[in-house]
Design an enzyme around this catalytic site. Structure first.
Site, PDB file in Angstrom:
ATOM      1  CG  ASP A 185      -7.336   4.086 -24.003  1.00 38.67           C
ATOM      2  OD1 ASP A 185      -8.541   3.982 -24.304  1.00 38.67           O
ATOM      3  OD2 ASP A 185      -6.563   3.120 -23.901  1.00 38.67           O
TER       4      ASP A 185
ATOM      5  CD  GLU B 201      -1.737  -7.311   9.679  1.00 37.26           C
ATOM      6  OE1 GLU B 201      -1.371  -6.163   9.397  1.00 37.26           O
ATOM      7  OE2 GLU B 201      -2.927  -7.628   9.850  1.00 37.26           O
TER       8      GLU B 201
ATOM      9  NE  ARG C 217      -6.192  -0.290 -22.270  1.00 36.40           N
ATOM     10  CZ  ARG C 217      -7.267  -0.376 -23.036  1.00 36.40           C
ATOM     11  NH1 ARG C 217      -7.997  -1.464 -23.014  1.00 36.40           N
ATOM     12  NH2 ARG C 217      -7.608   0.607 -23.837  1.00 36.40           N
TER      13      ARG C 217
ATOM     14  N   PRO D 194       0.808  -1.227   0.000  1.00 36.01           N
ATOM     15  CG  PRO D 194      -0.389  -1.292   2.013  1.00 36.01           C
ATOM     16  CD  PRO D 194       0.491  -2.111   1.128  1.00 36.01           C
TER      17      PRO D 194
HETATM   18  N1  SAH Z   1      -0.626  -4.486   7.186  1.00 38.10           N
HETATM   19  C1  SAH Z   1      -0.499  -3.761   5.981  1.00 38.10           C
HETATM   20  C2  SAH Z   1      -1.655  -4.063   5.038  1.00 38.10           C
HETATM   21  C3  SAH Z   1      -1.659  -5.468   4.548  1.00 38.10           C
HETATM   22  S1  SAH Z   1      -2.858  -5.722   3.332  1.00 38.10           S
HETATM   23  C4  SAH Z   1      -0.424  -2.269   6.297  1.00 38.10           C
HETATM   24  O1  SAH Z   1      -0.628  -1.904   7.403  1.00 38.10           O
HETATM   25  O2  SAH Z   1      -0.167  -1.477   5.393  1.00 38.10           O
HETATM   26  C5  SAH Z   1      -2.323  -7.248   2.627  1.00 38.10           C
HETATM   27  C6  SAH Z   1      -1.596  -7.169   1.327  1.00 38.10           C
HETATM   28  O3  SAH Z   1      -2.437  -6.633   0.326  1.00 38.10           O
HETATM   29  C7  SAH Z   1      -0.347  -6.310   1.286  1.00 38.10           C
HETATM   30  O4  SAH Z   1       0.752  -7.017   1.737  1.00 38.10           O
HETATM   31  C8  SAH Z   1      -0.229  -5.976  -0.197  1.00 38.10           C
HETATM   32  O5  SAH Z   1       0.422  -7.020  -0.893  1.00 38.10           O
HETATM   33  C9  SAH Z   1      -1.667  -5.939  -0.634  1.00 38.10           C
HETATM   34  N2  SAH Z   1      -2.197  -4.568  -0.711  1.00 38.10           N
HETATM   35  C10 SAH Z   1      -3.013  -3.956   0.166  1.00 38.10           C
HETATM   36  N3  SAH Z   1      -3.327  -2.715  -0.214  1.00 38.10           N
HETATM   37  C11 SAH Z   1      -2.694  -2.515  -1.398  1.00 38.10           C
HETATM   38  C12 SAH Z   1      -2.626  -1.415  -2.311  1.00 38.10           C
HETATM   39  N4  SAH Z   1      -3.259  -0.282  -2.081  1.00 38.10           N
HETATM   40  N5  SAH Z   1      -1.889  -1.580  -3.428  1.00 38.10           N
HETATM   41  C13 SAH Z   1      -1.215  -2.729  -3.672  1.00 38.10           C
HETATM   42  N6  SAH Z   1      -1.259  -3.794  -2.843  1.00 38.10           N
HETATM   43  C14 SAH Z   1      -1.980  -3.701  -1.718  1.00 38.10           C
END
Ligand code: SAH
Length: 264
Positions: free
Chosen positions: A170, A118, A155, A91
């Site tokens: 696009d 997590e 794409r 994230p």
């Molecule tokens: N504990 C983490 C969240 C884990 S979510 C924190 O506090 O930030 C579980 C998994 O989902 C992550 O390891 C990632 O691979 C994926 N994920 C979650 N949100 C994402 C996003 N916005 N973009 C890309 N991958 C994401």
């Protein structure tokens, strides 16, 4: 012929079945322009329950994907002679956008590691080239992010998109949002298609579409307009829109007519 090999490390490979069998991506696979291979780290789990996650050192809630099954999945791909550019879904990673997609479309092999629970053990990062996020929100796993990335990158591989779904129109292609589109019927329950589009005047239509693109970008995403590489005509259009000028008034100006005839 340019081709991209995607390797997805995921504990839910079935997540990608429908994606691989649908629309543009499925066609790209059939035409040999894309290949999507999933690797399930569970094949490297040592115990009989095929455990790939464990508790977090130092305490705290939730589980973490262990380093070994993921790193071994990577080594398996490497051992077959591949050398992918490695993305880890996170994230807090680099925000995914069209420019990022364009960069990735230049690669030949891309690996996407999907986190779950997590997330992944920090030591997985030893093989990662870039962390990528698809937006400021939390998903339950990296799989939806991997889909988004593979779809938009696919794409951009020459030949994947046919005429039917042409790239040039696009949004974001040239830094602006797309223009509004209509199809038949010309009138539906009193809602009419703009006269210009029925006029058959292609020069006029081109300028109108550009006007609409600039107008929409100004209203919805002014930040894009600041970065866009605007032509002389674009700048005149932008000025006219800002001054609340009427489109027909604008197009009938001598200076504009001259410029339009030069360009189109
Ligand atoms: N504990 C983490 C969240 C884990 S979510 C924190 O506090 O930030 C579980 C998994 O989902 C992550 O390891 C990632 O691979 C994926 N994920 C979650 N949100 C994402 C996003 N916005 N973009 C890309 N991958 C994401």
């Amino acid at each position: 012929m340019k081709k991209i090999n995607f390797f997805v490390i995921t504990i839910f490979p079935e997540f990608f079945d429908c994606f691989k069998n649908t629309g543009i991506v499925s066609r790209g696979i059939k035409n040999g322009l894309i290949n999507i291979e999933t690797i399930n780290p569970r094949i490297f789990a040592k115990d009989k329950h095929k455990t790939v996650d464990d508790v977090v050192y130092g305490g705290g809630p939730g589980m973490l994907l262990k380093p070994e099954p993921i790193l071994k999945s990577y080594q398996l791909v490497k051992s077959k002679g591949h050398n992918p550019y490695v993305l880890l879904t996170e994230p807090w990673g680099r925000k995914f956008d069209q420019k990022f997609a364009q960069e990735l479309s230049q690669k030949e092999e891309i690996m996407i590691i999907c986190g779950r629970y997590e997330g992944v053990d920090e030591r997985v990062k030893s093989i990662v080239d870039e962390e990528v996020s698809i937006g400021d929100f939390i998903l339950s796993g990296g799989e939806p992010a991997a889909l988004v990335i593979m779809d938009s990158v696919s794409r951009l591989i020459p030949g994947v998109i046919g005429d039917k779904d042409s790239l040039e129109v696009d949004s974001f292609h040239d830094g602006l949002l797309g223009y509004p589109n209509y199809t038949r019927p010309a009138e539906y329950e009193g809602m009419k298609v703009p006269d210009i589009l029925l006029s058959g005047n292609h020069k006029l239509i081109k300028v109108w579409r550009r006007w609409k693109q600039i107008e929409k970008t100004l209203q919805k995403r002014p930040d894009l307009l600041e970065k866009a590489d605007l032509s002389e005509l674009d700048k005149l259009i932008l000025n006219a829109i800002k001054n609340n000028e009427d489109f027909y008034n604008f197009i009938n100006k001598k200076s504009v007519k001259k410029l339009v005839n030069k360009i189109f």
